[in-house]
Write a protein that holds these residues in place. Structure first.
Motif, PDB file in Angstrom:
ATOM      1  N   PHE A   1      33.137  38.892  41.204  1.00  0.00           N
ATOM      2  CA  PHE A   1      34.397  39.392  40.676  1.00  0.00           C
ATOM      3  C   PHE A   1      34.215  40.903  40.551  1.00  0.00           C
ATOM      4  O   PHE A   1      33.547  41.387  39.635  1.00  0.00           O
ATOM      5  CB  PHE A   1      34.709  38.739  39.330  1.00  0.00           C
TER       6      PHE A   1
ATOM      7  N   LEU B   1      40.540  33.745  42.031  1.00  0.00           N
ATOM      8  CA  LEU B   1      40.053  34.952  41.369  1.00  0.00           C
ATOM      9  C   LEU B   1      39.925  34.723  39.869  1.00  0.00           C
ATOM     10  O   LEU B   1      38.945  35.137  39.241  1.00  0.00           O
ATOM     11  CB  LEU B   1      41.005  36.117  41.640  1.00  0.00           C
TER      12      LEU B   1
ATOM     13  N   ASP C   1      36.901  32.569  39.211  1.00  0.00           N
ATOM     14  CA  ASP C   1      35.682  33.348  39.429  1.00  0.00           C
ATOM     15  C   ASP C   1      35.412  34.268  38.241  1.00  0.00           C
ATOM     16  O   ASP C   1      34.279  34.374  37.755  1.00  0.00           O
ATOM     17  CB  ASP C   1      35.803  34.180  40.708  1.00  0.00           C
ATOM     18  N   ALA C   2      36.453  34.950  37.799  1.00  0.00           N
ATOM     19  CA  ALA C   2      36.292  35.904  36.703  1.00  0.00           C
ATOM     20  C   ALA C   2      35.850  35.206  35.422  1.00  0.00           C
ATOM     21  O   ALA C   2      34.915  35.648  34.746  1.00  0.00           O
ATOM     22  CB  ALA C   2      37.609  36.647  36.471  1.00  0.00           C
TER      23      ALA C   2
END
Length: 314
Positions: A177, A214, A217-218
């Motif tokens: 990220f 995203l 993932d973050a």
């Protein structure tokens, strides 16, 4: 000695915008007292993006390109661009021209004041209402539960020093990220408000599925929020179960003589199994990410270099 700026630009199906991007950025960069280069990284495009850039590179040695062997994802394409950039300063931006090239001199003037990183902050996000809402919720949640304190309204466009890039490239994790990694590097940063334009042409490839990826993932890379949530939810259900059993016992002993049926028992079992699978799923996601990191594979696979020494800066 003149400073050098490297434009680090991941590209993916950008045939409609790439020539205009080159035109506008060149017009701005030629006015600055700097040398410059383009470091394009193609992330598996199947259109004419690579062919157009190759043709331009024949007459312009400032245009360099790394062609990845398949679609790795933007975070990995950006990492490849940072890896092969040779400038004193690296300007990370998209080719869609939403973050306008005319802001480049302001980034250069600001970073020359001694900063290691200059974040671009959008004055107004030119996007649909749902996308703006998603961004607000996503960044708010991320900052609250990870402690990263990423500036609100950040744009892709940002400039950082060679030293910052070298520190950033020390982070080798495969679950990447990028914004979180930028904050982990830390150093001395500031923000710069910029005007955002409409996309010059084409459509964004950052669809809902990619946005959700995203977000996952973050959250999974920079927080223990899902694990903490599982523990708290499990504790809550234990308390509710104890209270329900106590209530049934009291009701049977003192108020109502009733016979508990098997449907209620089956329902409790199904709920319990569902919770166990849910918690196991969360743990499995973390284990899967550990497994990916343990394999220690290269972050990206290169198919071809254009106007670039493959051993440069690696």
């Amino acid at each position: 000695m003149r400073k050098k700026i490297s434009l680090a630009v991941p590209v993916y199906y950008e045939q409609e915008v790439i020539l205009q991007f080159l035109k506008e950025t060149k017009a701005v960069l030629d006015t600055l007292p700097v040398d410059y280069e383009y470091v394009f990284v193609d992330d598996g495009s199947k259109d004419q993006t690579v062919a157009i850039l190759k043709e331009q590179a024949k007459t312009n040695p400032r245009i360099k390109m790394v062609v990845l062997s398949y679609n790795h994802g933007k975070a990995f394409a950006a990492t490849a661009a940072f890896t092969y950039a040779t400038g004193d300063y690296i300007l990370y931006m998209d080719p869609d021209l939403q973050d306008p090239p005319h802001e480049i001199p302001r980034f250069f003037e600001t970073i020359e004041q001694g900063f290691d990183l200059v974040w671009g902050i959008r004055k107004e996000k030119k996007d649909k209402f749902l996308n703006r809402l998603y961004s607000k919720v996503f960044w708010g949640t991320l900052n609250k539960y990870t402690g990263l304190e990423i500036p609100k309204g950040i744009a892709v466009m940002r400039m950082f020093t060679r030293e910052f890039a070298q520190n950033l490239l020390q982070y080798k994790e495969t679950n990447r990220f990028v914004e979180g990694l930028f904050m982990k590097v830390g150093m001395h940063y500031t923000t710069l408000e910029i005007d955002q334009r409409e996309r010059f042409a084409g459509v964004s490839k950052f669809n809902f599925r990619r946005k959700m990826q995203l977000a996952f993932d973050a959250i999974f890379d920079f927080s223990e929020l899902p694990l903490k949530f599982a523990v708290r939810l499990g504790f809550l259900f234990v308390i509710l179960g104890i209270l329900a059993l106590a209530g049934l016992a009291i009701a049977k002993w003192f108020f109502i003589d009733f016979q508990a049926g098997w449907p209620s028992l089956v329902s409790v079992i199904v709920v319990g199994i569902g919770l166990q699978l849910f918690f196991l799923g969360i743990v499995s996601l973390y284990i899967g990410r550990i497994y990916k990191e343990a394999k220690n594979r290269p972050l990206f696979s290169v198919k071809e270099f254009v106007n670039i020494n493959q051993h440069e800066n690696v």
